[in-house]
Design a protein around this motif. Structure first.
Motif, PDB file in Angstrom:
ATOM      1  N   GLN A 101      30.190  48.784  51.217  1.00 38.54           N
ATOM      2  CA  GLN A 101      29.680  47.712  51.204  1.00 38.54           C
ATOM      3  C   GLN A 101      28.699  47.490  50.139  1.00 38.54           C
ATOM      4  OE1 GLN A 101      28.165  47.296  55.302  1.00 38.54           O
ATOM      5  NE2 GLN A 101      29.880  46.981  56.151  1.00 38.54           N
ATOM      6  N   LEU A 102      27.803  48.438  50.183  1.00 34.85           N
ATOM      7  CA  LEU A 102      27.048  48.408  48.840  1.00 34.85           C
ATOM      8  C   LEU A 102      27.551  48.106  47.476  1.00 34.85           C
ATOM      9  CD1 LEU A 102      24.062  48.553  47.832  1.00 34.85           C
ATOM     10  CD2 LEU A 102      24.223  51.128  47.515  1.00 34.85           C
ATOM     11  N   GLU A 103      28.727  48.855  47.317  1.00 38.74           N
ATOM     12  CA  GLU A 103      29.378  48.721  46.094  1.00 38.74           C
ATOM     13  C   GLU A 103      29.980  47.221  45.915  1.00 38.74           C
ATOM     14  OE1 GLU A 103      32.250  51.634  44.701  1.00 38.74           O
ATOM     15  OE2 GLU A 103      33.282  50.358  43.325  1.00 38.74           O
ATOM     16  N   SER A 104      30.633  46.815  46.886  1.00 35.65           N
ATOM     17  CA  SER A 104      31.177  45.432  46.952  1.00 35.65           C
ATOM     18  C   SER A 104      30.111  44.458  46.620  1.00 35.65           C
ATOM     19  CB  SER A 104      32.221  45.078  48.032  1.00 35.65           C
ATOM     20  OG  SER A 104      31.529  45.059  49.321  1.00 35.65           O
ATOM     21  N   LEU A 105      28.946  44.557  47.237  1.00 36.11           N
ATOM     22  CA  LEU A 105      27.542  43.684  47.150  1.00 36.11           C
ATOM     23  C   LEU A 105      27.504  43.636  45.579  1.00 36.11           C
ATOM     24  CD1 LEU A 105      25.645  44.257  50.399  1.00 36.11           C
ATOM     25  CD2 LEU A 105      26.238  41.959  49.466  1.00 36.11           C
ATOM     26  N   VAL A 106      27.183  44.954  44.964  1.00 35.99           N
ATOM     27  CA  VAL A 106      26.982  44.990  43.672  1.00 35.99           C
ATOM     28  C   VAL A 106      28.034  44.305  42.774  1.00 35.99           C
ATOM     29  CG1 VAL A 106      26.744  46.576  41.784  1.00 35.99           C
ATOM     30  CG2 VAL A 106      25.747  47.188  43.628  1.00 35.99           C
ATOM     31  N   LYS A 107      29.252  44.536  43.104  1.00 36.55           N
ATOM     32  CA  LYS A 107      30.352  43.814  42.238  1.00 36.55           C
ATOM     33  C   LYS A 107      30.058  42.095  42.383  1.00 36.55           C
ATOM     34  CE  LYS A 107      35.409  43.712  41.688  1.00 36.55           C
ATOM     35  NZ  LYS A 107      35.276  42.778  40.660  1.00 36.55           N
ATOM     36  N   HIS A 108      29.972  41.878  43.598  1.00 38.30           N
ATOM     37  CA  HIS A 108      29.956  40.527  44.134  1.00 38.30           C
ATOM     38  C   HIS A 108      28.763  39.945  43.371  1.00 38.30           C
ATOM     39  CE1 HIS A 108      29.056  36.902  46.306  1.00 38.30           C
ATOM     40  NE2 HIS A 108      27.846  37.055  46.525  1.00 38.30           N
ATOM     41  N   PHE A 109      27.593  40.633  43.212  1.00 35.80           N
ATOM     42  CA  PHE A 109      26.310  39.837  42.382  1.00 35.80           C
ATOM     43  C   PHE A 109      26.480  39.711  40.891  1.00 35.80           C
ATOM     44  CE2 PHE A 109      24.212  40.269  46.431  1.00 35.80           C
ATOM     45  CZ  PHE A 109      23.635  38.800  46.515  1.00 35.80           C
ATOM     46  N   ALA A 110      27.269  41.209  40.511  1.00 34.58           N
ATOM     47  CA  ALA A 110      27.577  41.030  39.046  1.00 34.58           C
ATOM     48  C   ALA A 110      28.676  39.894  38.676  1.00 34.58           C
ATOM     49  CB  ALA A 110      28.051  42.385  38.881  1.00 34.58           C
ATOM     50  N   ASP A 111      29.432  39.858  39.480  1.00 38.62           N
ATOM     51  CA  ASP A 111      30.418  38.785  39.048  1.00 38.62           C
ATOM     52  C   ASP A 111      29.624  37.286  39.228  1.00 38.62           C
ATOM     53  OD1 ASP A 111      32.367  40.562  38.949  1.00 38.62           O
ATOM     54  OD2 ASP A 111      33.496  39.857  40.842  1.00 38.62           O
ATOM     55  N   GLY A 112      28.836  37.313  40.289  1.00 34.14           N
ATOM     56  CA  GLY A 112      28.329  36.105  40.379  1.00 34.14           C
ATOM     57  C   GLY A 112      27.142  35.565  39.421  1.00 34.14           C
ATOM     58  N   SER A 113      26.611  36.564  38.831  1.00 31.63           N
ATOM     59  CA  SER A 113      25.515  36.399  37.842  1.00 31.63           C
ATOM     60  C   SER A 113      26.049  36.645  36.371  1.00 31.63           C
ATOM     61  CB  SER A 113      24.510  37.376  37.875  1.00 31.63           C
ATOM     62  OG  SER A 113      24.749  38.651  37.746  1.00 31.63           O
ATOM     63  N   ASP A 114      27.285  36.410  36.307  1.00 28.94           N
ATOM     64  CA  ASP A 114      27.947  36.658  34.887  1.00 28.94           C
ATOM     65  C   ASP A 114      27.649  37.986  34.174  1.00 28.94           C
ATOM     66  OD1 ASP A 114      29.428  34.195  34.874  1.00 28.94           O
ATOM     67  OD2 ASP A 114      27.733  33.034  33.962  1.00 28.94           O
ATOM     68  N   ALA A 115      27.235  38.816  34.840  1.00 28.37           N
ATOM     69  CA  ALA A 115      26.764  40.292  34.247  1.00 28.37           C
ATOM     70  C   ALA A 115      28.004  40.635  33.425  1.00 28.37           C
ATOM     71  CB  ALA A 115      26.013  41.090  35.257  1.00 28.37           C
ATOM     72  N   GLN A 116      29.065  40.388  33.707  1.00 35.11           N
ATOM     73  CA  GLN A 116      30.473  41.271  33.269  1.00 35.11           C
ATOM     74  C   GLN A 116      30.243  42.705  33.010  1.00 35.11           C
ATOM     75  OE1 GLN A 116      30.949  38.666  29.565  1.00 35.11           O
ATOM     76  NE2 GLN A 116      32.684  37.893  30.538  1.00 35.11           N
ATOM     77  N   TRP A 117      29.904  43.045  34.222  1.00 31.65           N
ATOM     78  CA  TRP A 117      29.704  44.540  34.102  1.00 31.65           C
ATOM     79  C   TRP A 117      31.364  44.946  34.252  1.00 31.65           C
ATOM     80  CZ3 TRP A 117      25.323  45.550  38.136  1.00 31.65           C
ATOM     81  CH2 TRP A 117      24.037  45.404  37.239  1.00 31.65           C
ATOM     82  N   ASN A 118      31.671  46.364  33.714  1.00 37.32           N
ATOM     83  CA  ASN A 118      32.708  46.868  33.961  1.00 37.32           C
ATOM     84  C   ASN A 118      32.543  48.063  35.221  1.00 37.32           C
ATOM     85  OD1 ASN A 118      31.534  49.360  33.084  1.00 37.32           O
ATOM     86  ND2 ASN A 118      32.267  49.031  30.941  1.00 37.32           N
ATOM     87  N   GLN A 119      34.006  48.665  35.479  1.00 36.25           N
ATOM     88  CA  GLN A 119      33.849  49.332  36.860  1.00 36.25           C
ATOM     89  C   GLN A 119      32.939  50.571  36.678  1.00 36.25           C
ATOM     90  OE1 GLN A 119      35.587  48.113  39.411  1.00 36.25           O
ATOM     91  NE2 GLN A 119      34.751  49.933  40.690  1.00 36.25           N
ATOM     92  N   ALA A 120      32.609  51.100  35.733  1.00 37.53           N
ATOM     93  CA  ALA A 120      31.838  52.213  35.353  1.00 37.53           C
ATOM     94  C   ALA A 120      30.423  51.730  35.955  1.00 37.53           C
ATOM     95  CB  ALA A 120      32.065  52.604  34.078  1.00 37.53           C
ATOM     96  N   GLN A 121      30.129  50.601  35.008  1.00 33.23           N
ATOM     97  CA  GLN A 121      28.651  50.108  35.408  1.00 33.23           C
ATOM     98  C   GLN A 121      28.474  49.814  36.882  1.00 33.23           C
ATOM     99  OE1 GLN A 121      29.173  47.059  32.104  1.00 33.23           O
ATOM    100  NE2 GLN A 121      27.079  48.150  31.074  1.00 33.23           N
TER     101      GLN A 121
END
Ligand code: HEC
Length: 103
Positions: free
Chosen positions: A64-84
Motif C-alpha cells: 500500500q505504501l508503494e502504491s501511495l508513493v506511486k500515486h503521489f509521484a504521478d499526481g505531482s508530475d514528479a516523473q519518478w521511474n520505478q527504481a525511484q
C-alpha cells in the motif's frame, strides 16, 4: 608489512562503501523532500512528516505504501521511474513505517 597493507585496503574499501551508501540515502531523502514535503507541510501546518505517523494511516503494508508513493509521484508530475519509487518507498518505510520489506 603485507598484512598491514591488506588491512589498510580493507578499511579504505569499507569507508568508501559506507560513505556512498549514506550519500545515496541523502539523495533519496532530498528527492522526497523536494517533491513531497512542501505540500505535506502545508496541510499539516508545520511538520510534514506527521502525515506518515498518524494513528489512522492510509498505508498499512509495504504494498500500500508503494502504491501511495506511486500515486503521489504521478499526481505531482514528479516523473519518478520505478527504481525511484522503490527507493522512496523503502526510505519512508525505514524512517516511519517499519513494515517487513519484500525482497
Ligand atoms: C498536492 C499535495 C501533495 C503532494 C505534492 C504530495 N502529497 Fe502525499 N499526501 C497529501 C495528502 C492531502 C495526504 C493525506 C490524504 C488523506 O489523509 O486522506 C497525503 C498522504 C500521503 C501518504 C499516506 C500517509 C499515510 O497515512 O500512511 C503518503 C505515503 C504520501 N502522501 C506520499 C507522498 C509522496 C511520496 C509524495 C511525493 C511524490 C507526496 N505524497 C506528495 C498531499 C500531497
Amino acid at each position: 608489512m603485507r598484512l598491514s597493507f591488506l588491512l589498510l585496503a580493507t578499511l579504505l574499501l569499507l569507508t568508501f562503501s559506507l560513505q556512498s551508501e549514506s550519500e545515496n540515502t541523502n539523495e533519496i531523502k532530498q528527492l522526497h523532500d523536494q517533491q513531497c514535503s512542501g505540500c505535506h507541510i502545508n496541510i499539516t501546518d508545520g511538520d510534514g512528516a506527521v502525515i506518515y505517523t498518524r494513528s489512522t494511516r492510509m498505508a498499512n503494508s509495504i504494498e500500500q505504501l508503494e502504491s501511495l508513493v506511486k500515486h503521489f509521484a504521478d499526481g505531482s508530475d514528479a516523473q519518478w521511474n520505478q527504481a525511484q519509487i522503490k527507493q522512496v518507498t523503502n526510505y519512508l518505510n525505514q524512517t516511519y513505517y517499519g513494515f517487513i520489506e519484500k525482497k
